[in-house]
Design a protein around this motif. Sequence first.
Motif, PDB file in Angstrom:
ATOM      1  N   ASN A  34      33.789  41.157  26.520  1.00 28.11           N
ATOM      2  CA  ASN A  34      34.806  41.323  27.548  1.00 28.11           C
ATOM      3  C   ASN A  34      36.092  40.654  27.060  1.00 28.11           C
ATOM      4  O   ASN A  34      36.173  39.430  26.979  1.00 28.11           O
ATOM      5  CB  ASN A  34      34.336  40.679  28.857  1.00 28.11           C
ATOM      6  N   ILE A  55      38.967  40.640  28.541  1.00 29.83           N
ATOM      7  CA  ILE A  55      39.756  40.066  29.636  1.00 29.83           C
ATOM      8  C   ILE A  55      39.319  38.627  29.911  1.00 29.83           C
ATOM      9  O   ILE A  55      40.129  37.710  29.995  1.00 29.83           O
ATOM     10  CB  ILE A  55      39.655  40.932  30.899  1.00 29.83           C
ATOM     11  N   SER A  56      37.991  38.419  30.042  1.00 30.74           N
ATOM     12  CA  SER A  56      37.484  37.066  30.316  1.00 30.74           C
ATOM     13  C   SER A  56      37.210  36.280  29.040  1.00 30.74           C
ATOM     14  O   SER A  56      36.913  35.090  29.098  1.00 30.74           O
ATOM     15  CB  SER A  56      36.190  37.149  31.142  1.00 30.74           C
ATOM     16  N   LYS A  57      37.315  36.965  27.871  1.00 32.45           N
ATOM     17  CA  LYS A  57      37.091  36.314  26.572  1.00 32.45           C
ATOM     18  C   LYS A  57      35.711  35.628  26.539  1.00 32.45           C
ATOM     19  O   LYS A  57      35.605  34.417  26.324  1.00 32.45           O
ATOM     20  CB  LYS A  57      38.193  35.301  26.279  1.00 32.45           C
ATOM     21  N   ASN A  58      34.667  36.429  26.720  1.00 36.57           N
ATOM     22  CA  ASN A  58      33.309  35.870  26.691  1.00 36.57           C
ATOM     23  C   ASN A  58      32.768  35.811  25.265  1.00 36.57           C
ATOM     24  O   ASN A  58      31.572  36.002  25.019  1.00 36.57           O
ATOM     25  CB  ASN A  58      32.372  36.688  27.580  1.00 36.57           C
ATOM     26  N   TRP A  88      34.614  46.559  25.090  1.00 36.86           N
ATOM     27  CA  TRP A  88      35.302  46.824  26.335  1.00 36.86           C
ATOM     28  C   TRP A  88      36.026  48.173  26.308  1.00 36.86           C
ATOM     29  O   TRP A  88      36.486  48.635  25.265  1.00 36.86           O
ATOM     30  CB  TRP A  88      36.294  45.697  26.615  1.00 36.86           C
ATOM     31  N   SER A 126      43.663  46.134  33.428  1.00 36.48           N
ATOM     32  CA  SER A 126      44.373  44.880  33.185  1.00 36.48           C
ATOM     33  C   SER A 126      45.012  45.047  31.812  1.00 36.48           C
ATOM     34  O   SER A 126      44.347  44.936  30.787  1.00 36.48           O
ATOM     35  CB  SER A 126      43.404  43.697  33.196  1.00 36.48           C
ATOM     36  N   LYS A 170      43.243  47.425  29.108  1.00 34.54           N
ATOM     37  CA  LYS A 170      41.785  47.328  29.199  1.00 34.54           C
ATOM     38  C   LYS A 170      41.292  47.509  30.628  1.00 34.54           C
ATOM     39  O   LYS A 170      41.985  47.166  31.584  1.00 34.54           O
ATOM     40  CB  LYS A 170      41.318  45.975  28.650  1.00 34.54           C
ATOM     41  N   GLU A 212      38.744  46.563  33.709  1.00 32.46           N
ATOM     42  CA  GLU A 212      37.968  45.422  34.191  1.00 32.46           C
ATOM     43  C   GLU A 212      36.492  45.774  34.366  1.00 32.46           C
ATOM     44  O   GLU A 212      35.654  44.885  34.502  1.00 32.46           O
ATOM     45  CB  GLU A 212      38.523  44.931  35.530  1.00 32.46           C
ATOM     46  N   LEU A 215      33.242  46.330  33.128  1.00 33.30           N
ATOM     47  CA  LEU A 215      32.583  46.046  31.859  1.00 33.30           C
ATOM     48  C   LEU A 215      31.309  46.871  31.687  1.00 33.30           C
ATOM     49  O   LEU A 215      31.099  47.493  30.642  1.00 33.30           O
ATOM     50  CB  LEU A 215      32.258  44.547  31.771  1.00 33.30           C
ATOM     51  N   LYS A 267      32.674  46.303  44.119  1.00 34.11           N
ATOM     52  CA  LYS A 267      33.894  45.687  43.588  1.00 34.11           C
ATOM     53  C   LYS A 267      34.849  46.738  43.024  1.00 34.11           C
ATOM     54  O   LYS A 267      36.068  46.590  43.107  1.00 34.11           O
ATOM     55  CB  LYS A 267      33.513  44.687  42.498  1.00 34.11           C
TER      56      LYS A 267
END
Length: 315
Positions: A69, A71-74, A158, A191, A194, A196, A198, A207
């Motif tokens: 991901n 966006i969250s940089k996992n 992603w 975002s 990209k 959101e 996933l 959501k």
Amino acid sequence: MAWQSLPVPRLEGVSQEQFMQHLYPQRKPLVLEGIDLGACTSKWTVDYLSQVGGRKEVKIHVAAVAQMNFISKNFVYRTLPFDKLVQRAAEEKHEEFFISEDEKYYLRSLGEDPRKDVADIRKQFPLLEGDIKFPKFFKEEQFFSSVFRISSPGLQLWTHYDVMDNFLIQVTGKKRVVLFSPRDAQYLYLSGTKSEVLDIDNPDLAKYPLFSKARRYECSLKAGDVLFIPALWFHNVISEEFGVGVNIFWKHLPSECYDKTDTYGNKDPTAASRAAQILDRALKTLAELPEEYRDFYARRMVLHIQDKAYSKNFE
């Protein structure tokens, strides 16, 4: 939930003339089979790449989970010698690791100085250059970059779009690619460039309720397949087994349309960026109005944009 997908067409033996005159203008994804890619599809084994690629240090993504991901940089960035990366990426379990014994690896090759130089496998990995032939479907002056990609089994990248056309050459291994039309951008919860969403196979529809409206196009790539991904088409890539790929990006628009500082091929065209800045200023101006008026004039602006800028020439 089982999602219905539209198959990406597959064609074999397509010539440069056929592609440019009849297929390219349609601006839709297409899998090309039977393209002469050189010896890479048979030569680029783990042992061969480890030996020929050598111990050049490469920057990689490392994740404890299969779904990366941005966006969250996992994930974390780490550096490994190229031969070690290839060996680890081909493994399911690792004796040596950064995070966990089943961590996933992803290489997206970079230029010598990523801030100034684009990726080109012929420059960063010159000993591999003779093994691969690029499809000659565009003019040499349109060439932008050639990106070397190596993925662990099960890795999922992603959903995102690029601003240039590209060929995804599947050299070894298998991938599943899911694509979404630029016309469905409003359903993808963006975002930046990209999405959101996933988990595209099991999305959280509480959501992301509009995601179910996005039309899916899907294909499986095996060694030797070439996927044409038109600019602005969203794509999500799943490596079903250890695999090596090369992306060839080229400029679909005149060179002056692109951001000259872009070394990745994912910065919006300069005119689009200027328009977004103007819109931000317009929204700040609207914020000076009471809510009832702000809502009314915002809706008028949306209608004006739809009338003046939306195309009626695409599905």
